[in-house]
Write an enzyme that holds these catalytic residues in place. Structure first.
Site, PDB file in Angstrom:
ATOM      1  N   LYS A 137       0.811  -1.301  -0.039  1.00 23.09           N
ATOM      2  CA  LYS A 137       0.094   0.058   0.005  1.00 23.09           C
ATOM      3  C   LYS A 137       0.945   1.202  -0.016  1.00 23.09           C
ATOM      4  O   LYS A 137       0.568   2.188  -0.593  1.00 23.09           O
ATOM      5  CB  LYS A 137      -1.106   0.009   1.146  1.00 23.09           C
ATOM      6  CG  LYS A 137      -0.412   0.051   2.541  1.00 23.09           C
ATOM      7  CD  LYS A 137      -1.496   0.302   3.491  1.00 23.09           C
ATOM      8  CE  LYS A 137      -0.701   0.263   5.068  1.00 23.09           C
ATOM      9  NZ  LYS A 137      -1.720   0.436   6.072  1.00 23.09           N
ATOM     10  N   ASP A 150      -5.833  -0.023   2.486  1.00 25.40           N
ATOM     11  CA  ASP A 150      -5.671   0.195   3.756  1.00 25.40           C
ATOM     12  C   ASP A 150      -6.945  -0.109   4.533  1.00 25.40           C
ATOM     13  O   ASP A 150      -7.790  -0.744   3.993  1.00 25.40           O
ATOM     14  CB  ASP A 150      -5.294   1.937   3.980  1.00 25.40           C
ATOM     15  CG  ASP A 150      -6.402   2.594   3.186  1.00 25.40           C
ATOM     16  OD1 ASP A 150      -7.510   2.119   3.131  1.00 25.40           O
ATOM     17  OD2 ASP A 150      -5.844   3.678   2.862  1.00 25.40           O
TER      18      ASP A 150
END
Length: 242
Positions: A144, A176
């Protein structure tokens, strides 16, 4: 899923661009820094800052404004040394300082070799930057932090080069906690896989889809947008169960 694809297709890349530039406070922070920093250093700082934008001690938007104000008009010889001074004093990013400085040390060698022209080349081929960062940082393709870094690099380059280039379809959405939570209401699939499918079917790359979802999660002020786009985003809010 069909309805979700259709509404995102209706918003399109141009709609996502409008949301990014008129609603995302991080974009405003970068515009501010660009006005007060050398263009090449501006882009390099944005890459470095993105790589340490995790485990924050404040809101993401506040962190990016803190970053922009700190480096505004500041001469930077070594990004790593600058962060060695910045992070310990930071209000919004005080966790895991040593690990974050190590990340900056890793990437600084790469950044120091790049000219503004090289950075523009990476903007024209953001997939190439994504692959380079994966290798340098020893990360997974769907990390991420890495994909978020490409997103923020795209913002910075759009500002610095006064040109909009859409994100590549192949780069996944940053997975996330908020994205995981929203996705879990829609499917049991892994979020990166699910949004990649939505991206391919709607023609809107996952990093731009991320820009549509985030403001809705944070109840951002959508009034700068035209009424038609606002209505489409309200429909998207309903479909996402927000």
């Amino acid at each position: 899923m069909r309805e979700l694809v259709e509404i995102i297709k209706g918003i399109g890349i141009e709609g996502a661009k409008e949301v990014e530039e008129k609603v995302d406070r991080q974009f405003y922070a970068l515009q501010y820094l660009f006005r007060h920093q050398d263009p090449e250093m501006f882009i390099k700082l944005v890459i470095a800052n993105s790589l340490v934008s995790y485990q924050l001690t404040g809101r993401g938007e506040d962190w990016w404004w803190e970053f922009a104000r700190y480096f505004s008009g500041r001469e930077v010889d070594s990004i790593w040394k600058a962060y060695g001074e910045f992070l310990p004093k930071s209000k919004n990013n005080r966790r895991l300082i040593e690990a974050k400085l190590n990340r900056i040390r890793k990437v600084e060698g790469f950044l120091s070799t790049l000219t503004l022209k090289d950075l523009e080349g990476y903007y024209k081929n953001m997939k190439m930057l994504w692959k380079a960062l994966i290798k340098i940082m020893g990360s997974r393709e769907d990390s991420k932090t890495i994909v978020f870094t490409v997103k923020m690099f795209g913002y910075a380059s759009r500002i610095a080069f006064s040109r909009f280039i859409p994100y590549p379809m192949e780069i996944p959405i940053p997975e996330d906690l908020r994205i995981k939570s929203v996705t879990s209401k829609l499917t049991q699939e892994k979020p990166t896989k699910f949004w990649m499918k939505i991206g391919q079917e709607s023609g809107v790359p996952p990093l731009h889809i991320d820009s549509l979802i985030w403001p809705l999660l944070g109840n951002a002020d959508l009034t700068p947008l035209d009424i038609e786009l606002r209505n489409k985003l309200m429909k998207l809010t309903e479909l996402l169960g927000l």
